[in-house]
Motif scaffolding. Sequence first.
Motif, short mmCIF file in Angstrom:
data_model
loop_
_atom_site.label_atom_id
_atom_site.label_comp_id
_atom_site.label_asym_id
_atom_site.label_seq_id
_atom_site.Cartn_x
_atom_site.Cartn_y
_atom_site.Cartn_z
N ILE A 8 76.14 42.10 25.12
CA ILE A 8 77.08 42.51 24.47
C ILE A 8 77.35 43.59 25.15
O ILE A 8 76.89 44.67 24.26
N VAL A 55 78.54 39.29 27.93
CA VAL A 55 79.75 39.37 27.36
C VAL A 55 80.56 40.75 27.64
O VAL A 55 79.53 42.12 26.83
N LEU A 65 83.39 43.99 27.15
CA LEU A 65 84.36 44.00 26.15
C LEU A 65 85.43 45.07 26.78
O LEU A 65 84.11 45.89 26.88
N THR A 93 88.40 47.63 22.78
CA THR A 93 87.67 46.54 21.63
C THR A 93 87.95 46.70 20.10
O THR A 93 87.34 48.02 19.70
N GLU A 102 87.92 42.47 16.27
CA GLU A 102 87.80 41.77 17.72
C GLU A 102 85.95 41.33 17.93
O GLU A 102 86.14 40.59 18.27
N LEU A 103 85.43 42.19 18.18
CA LEU A 103 83.97 42.47 18.08
C LEU A 103 83.55 41.43 17.27
O LEU A 103 82.30 40.83 17.74
N GLN A 116 84.43 38.80 15.84
CA GLN A 116 85.08 37.37 16.47
C GLN A 116 83.77 36.75 17.26
O GLN A 116 83.53 36.25 17.40
N GLU A 117 83.20 38.32 18.76
CA GLU A 117 82.76 37.38 19.54
C GLU A 117 81.60 36.89 18.87
O GLU A 117 80.94 35.92 19.26
N ASN A 154 80.86 35.97 15.96
CA ASN A 154 80.88 35.01 15.83
C ASN A 154 81.08 33.75 16.74
O ASN A 154 79.66 32.75 15.97
N LYS A 155 81.71 34.02 17.92
CA LYS A 155 81.54 33.09 18.24
C LYS A 155 80.09 32.77 18.96
O LYS A 155 79.47 31.31 19.14
N LEU A 156 78.78 33.63 19.60
CA LEU A 156 77.45 33.06 19.90
C LEU A 156 76.90 33.28 19.07
O LEU A 156 75.74 32.20 18.63
N ASP A 185 77.23 28.93 18.88
CA ASP A 185 76.95 28.52 19.61
C ASP A 185 75.82 28.55 19.98
O ASP A 185 74.52 29.13 20.00
#
Lengths: 283, 283
Positions: free
Chosen positions: B40, B69, B71, B75, B79-80, B82-83, B85-87, B90
């Motif tokens: 990131i 990723v 950003l 950001t 928001e960071l 959240q990104e 957490n997605k990873l 995954d």
Amino acid sequence: MSTDKLILNGQTVADFMKEDMASKVAILKEKGIQPCLATILVGDDPSSATYVRMKGNACARLGVHSIKVVLSADTSTDELIQEINKLNEDPSVHGILLQHPVPNHIDERAAFDAISIEKDVDGVTTLGFALNAFGEAEFPSCTPQAIMRILDFYNIQIEGKHAVVIGRSPILGKPVSAMLLNRNATVTTCHSKTVNLEEIVKLGDIIIAAVGKPLFVKGDWIKPGAVVIDAGYNKGNVGDVDYEACFVPSSAITPVPGGVGPVTIATLIEHTIKSAYKLSENA
Amino acid sequence: MSTDKLILNGQTVADFMKEDMASKVAILKEKGIQPCLATILVGDDPSSATYVRMKGNACARLGVHSIKVVLSADTSTDELIQEINKLNEDPSVHGILLQHPVPNHIDERAAFDAISIEKDVDGVTTLGFALNAFGEAEFPSCTPQAIMRILDFYNIQIEGKHAVVIGRSPILGKPVSAMLLNRNATVTTCHSKTVNLEEIVKLGDIIIAAVGKPLFVKGDWIKPGAVVIDAGYNKGNVGDVDYEACFVPSSAITPVPGGVGPVTIATLIEHTIKSAYKLSENA
């Protein structure tokens, strides 16, 4: 000149702390909150039982409630963690102290880490260790914090001084090294594998003895004018420092007993009171 | 004699590590697992972009997949996170690297700590820091671990040696001090407030420069025969050590570039592969 020598009296520091604590306890009680420390003792080691009793007595003198959980020496790690979880969930308990050491068959680290960070008033969790190393711990380990309090109470300069810590345990040597570093001391951490320990100790402006061996630090290891803090307590009521010998070259020194010990206990209770404040606010 | 001088070649160490990594990647691929590192990058700092690209290229050379990723500089911390957490969620991602530094308005510590410990292949979480200090981290910070790997690869004795670390950042100076301590070095940690830095550095058998200032460590600070490790990388392609001057008294020294850097990247990828192993076993 004996008048230049400063004896760092832990009881004086603890008494000073108690004034503030007593007023905070009074405020909490007005709000209907009774600060409470739960101590857990596993097995029947007489020294540990004495420590737990001393902590309970100190709580009582300050109007802090204490609960003693005494578990048999054959308690399993799982059973101990179950007891800790009960205390984590008990809203009337604000601090949890697991008396170190636990019997050998218990995974002490797992037990420490079962204590919720909000109630880790003894500063023993893995997370609490890191927060302390980053200078952000709510409740640093009590003995390291007691050492810092003594230095501060007596206005001993830390920044720019060379501190030599003898010992590297996770609840004493390592965290006090981190705290001194965060206060801008240059920090050397020594241990059983240190070569030429005497020469290294002689570099120190501030010496922290946290090695767990009676009278280990000798008088001729001390640079003239150094500050000597004895965080040890061994059988025979003696510390890790040869006090009589180290008294001579030092500019300031903690006695044993009556040095770090009383401040450690006062710090534990102070943390419990602070935790009661915070937990009651978040309730 | 020039033949007595050891240049600690990071590329040699990284190449050695790659043989083992390539065979592990092959085994994973037979099982249908594609190890994957997510990087990131927040904002458009050109150095950071270069580092991220180098890491991606190194992954590709080893058959490790990488996701970038990117950003925007504005950001928010939320928001960071959240990104991140997605990873975290995954299952195709085995390691997460948040390129340091992030823009000032972001709470970097909170962002680091959002990375799940299982995927913290860069060793930046608070919990990972403490586990490393206790000698129990799965993934120690990559640069400190790279330093240890170089010392070990070249059979440089650590136990009983006096290591002087210049720098105390949470991802470099502090963790490498802890790792050296756990390997039984006597460790002195220095920083910007250290008085008589030159004299302290001169005590060291092993010097770790992690200060972030170009050519900061001078030749006459080095005890004859000391090992000098330069963990810095500054504009102008120079490290924290005045290499030409420190080369003379040292017995061994890392160059910049080609010293700690390549081993750091190899360590990051090694951690990602190890994480893919572990996460696939627990799937």
